[in-house]
Design an enzyme around this catalytic site. Structure first.
Site, short mmCIF file in Angstrom:
data_model
loop_
_atom_site.label_atom_id
_atom_site.label_comp_id
_atom_site.label_asym_id
_atom_site.label_seq_id
_atom_site.Cartn_x
_atom_site.Cartn_y
_atom_site.Cartn_z
N TYR A 7 0.84 -1.20 0.00
CA TYR A 7 0.00 0.00 0.00
C TYR A 7 0.87 1.25 0.00
O TYR A 7 2.09 1.18 0.22
CB TYR A 7 -0.95 0.01 1.21
CG TYR A 7 -0.29 0.36 2.53
CD1 TYR A 7 0.54 -0.55 3.18
CD2 TYR A 7 -0.47 1.61 3.12
CE1 TYR A 7 1.15 -0.22 4.38
CE2 TYR A 7 0.13 1.94 4.32
CZ TYR A 7 0.95 1.02 4.95
OH TYR A 7 1.57 1.35 6.13
N LYS A 46 6.55 -1.62 2.11
CA LYS A 46 5.29 -1.08 2.66
C LYS A 46 4.20 -2.13 2.45
O LYS A 46 3.36 -2.04 1.57
CB LYS A 46 4.95 0.26 2.00
CG LYS A 46 4.10 1.14 2.93
CD LYS A 46 4.19 2.58 2.55
CE LYS A 46 3.20 3.48 3.28
NZ LYS A 46 3.33 3.55 4.72
N GLU A 91 12.49 3.16 14.38
CA GLU A 91 11.54 4.17 13.90
C GLU A 91 10.30 4.10 14.79
O GLU A 91 10.36 3.54 15.88
CB GLU A 91 11.19 3.94 12.43
CG GLU A 91 10.54 2.60 12.16
CD GLU A 91 10.09 2.40 10.72
OE1 GLU A 91 9.84 3.39 10.01
OE2 GLU A 91 9.93 1.23 10.31
N LEU A 118 11.06 1.76 7.38
CA LEU A 118 10.45 2.20 6.13
C LEU A 118 11.22 3.43 5.65
O LEU A 118 11.51 4.33 6.45
CB LEU A 118 8.98 2.55 6.34
CG LEU A 118 8.27 2.87 5.03
CD1 LEU A 118 7.98 1.58 4.26
CD2 LEU A 118 6.98 3.62 5.27
N1 PDD Z 1 2.82 5.40 7.63
N2 PDD Z 1 7.48 4.21 9.21
C1 PDD Z 1 6.34 3.50 9.22
C2 PDD Z 1 6.33 2.21 9.93
C3 PDD Z 1 5.18 3.99 8.58
O1 PDD Z 1 4.06 3.26 8.57
C4 PDD Z 1 5.24 5.27 7.95
C5 PDD Z 1 4.05 5.84 7.22
C6 PDD Z 1 6.44 5.98 7.97
C7 PDD Z 1 6.60 7.32 7.30
O2 PDD Z 1 6.64 7.19 5.91
P1 PDD Z 1 6.12 8.37 4.97
O3 PDD Z 1 6.86 9.57 5.33
O4 PDD Z 1 6.43 7.87 3.62
O5 PDD Z 1 4.63 8.49 5.23
C8 PDD Z 1 7.55 5.42 8.60
C9 PDD Z 1 1.66 5.67 6.81
C10 PDD Z 1 1.33 7.11 6.72
C11 PDD Z 1 0.50 4.80 7.24
O6 PDD Z 1 0.73 3.61 7.36
O7 PDD Z 1 -0.61 5.30 7.45
#
Ligand code: PDD
Length: 283
Positions: A30, A143, A175, A199
């Site tokens: 996703y 992801k 993270e 991620l």
């Molecule tokens: N989450 N780390 C994890 C585990 C995440 O699920 C996310 C993002 C990030 C930040 O990535 P980005 O800057 O590309 O959004 C880091 C999304 C928003 C979610 O699962 O809703």
């Protein structure tokens, strides 16, 4: 409106099979995009990551990235929102339940847009966080739809009166449950390198660019909980959470317990990027 296998349909016209492998195994990927002023933020970076995630789980995308991109634009036209998110998920296919890949089957693509205001209170005041063992698998760079450890960690954080969980693998800080993590010490930003253990956040990528433009040094190196305990500032980055200051960890204040100057500078630079996107002039 939902983008469902290439067509834009009403929500009640979507039928997902009970044998969809995303539903049975979490066998899918996703992306979450941000929409500012009706425009997709960092569209190319999200598309590139979607492509990488697909390749990493050997999922053949049913369309080229350009064609998917065109479909997402159509969805945005069908359902314009000012501030919101666009969620897309692609599952391997529906097939009789069996762990191994089925011989045939088409990937299932679902995308939808939701309104979501910017998290202004958290951006201004910061949030509390709690530390938690990172019990996820060793491909956190994908992801994937398998988010159970993230879901459990976020809920535990909320149950403990905090807004986010900071993961550590042994002593190493990785993270957060749905965002990347940064600590600041003596004016330098520290963050876990973009390996298989985190991620590779799109917002994290933007942040690294902004820090370079601002002359703020960033060190991408693993650091531990003892280092974190000495941090002057901490913040997280994510598509929905943007750059959120973390003002307390495990009930103890970070620095003086208020958002710090390095965090504020990066937030201001990020704000300019957001406005440029909303004005249709991405930098
Ligand atoms: N989450 N780390 C994890 C585990 C995440 O699920 C996310 C993002 C990030 C930040 O990535 P980005 O800057 O590309 O959004 C880091 C999304 C928003 C979610 O699962 O809703």
């Amino acid at each position: 409106m939902i983008l469902f296998n290439g067509r834009i349909v009403e929500d009640d016209q979507v039928a997902i099979s009970p044998t969809d492998r995303g539903y049975n195994f979490g066998d899918g990927i996703y992306e979450v995009f941000r929409i500012y002023g009706g425009q997709l933020f960092e569209r190319e970076a999200h598309m590139a990551r979607l492509s990488r995630s697909a390749a990493a789980i050997r999922l053949r995308l049913p369309w080229t990235i350009d064609e998917l991109d065109r479909q997402l634009r159509q969805l945005m036209e069908a359902q314009p929102v000012d501030n919101g998110t666009l969620y897309i998920q692609i599952t391997r296919c529906a097939a009789p339940r069996n762990h191994a890949f089925p011989a045939q089957g088409e990937a299932v693509v679902v995308a939808f847009i939701r309104e979501l205001p910017r998290p202004v209170a958290a951006l201004e005041n910061g949030i509390q966080a709690v530390t938690m063992e990172d019990i996820r698998w060793l491909r956190c760079d994908i992801k994937s739809l398998n988010l159970l450890p993230n879901v459990l960690a976020k809920q535990e954080a909320l149950d403990r009166g905090a807004g986010e969980a900071i993961f550590h693998r042994g002593a190493t800080v990785t993270e957060c449950s749905s965002s990347n993590f940064m600590a600041v010490k003596d004016g330098i930003v520290y963050t876990h390198p973009a390996t298989n253990l985190i991620l590779h956040g799109v917002t994290r990528g933007v942040l690294l660019q902004l820090a370079a433009q601002q002359g703020i040094a960033v060190v991408e190196r693993p650091f531990d909980l003892a280092f974190l305990a000495q941090a002057d500032e901490a913040f997280l980055s994510g598509t929905t959470s943007e750059i959120t200051p973390i003002v307390g960890i495990d009930g103890r204040p970070v620095g003086d317990g208020a958002p710090g100057p390095v965090t504020r500078r990066l937030q201001q630079a990020f704000e300019r990027r957001v406005q440029a996107c909303a004005d249709g002039k991405p930098e």
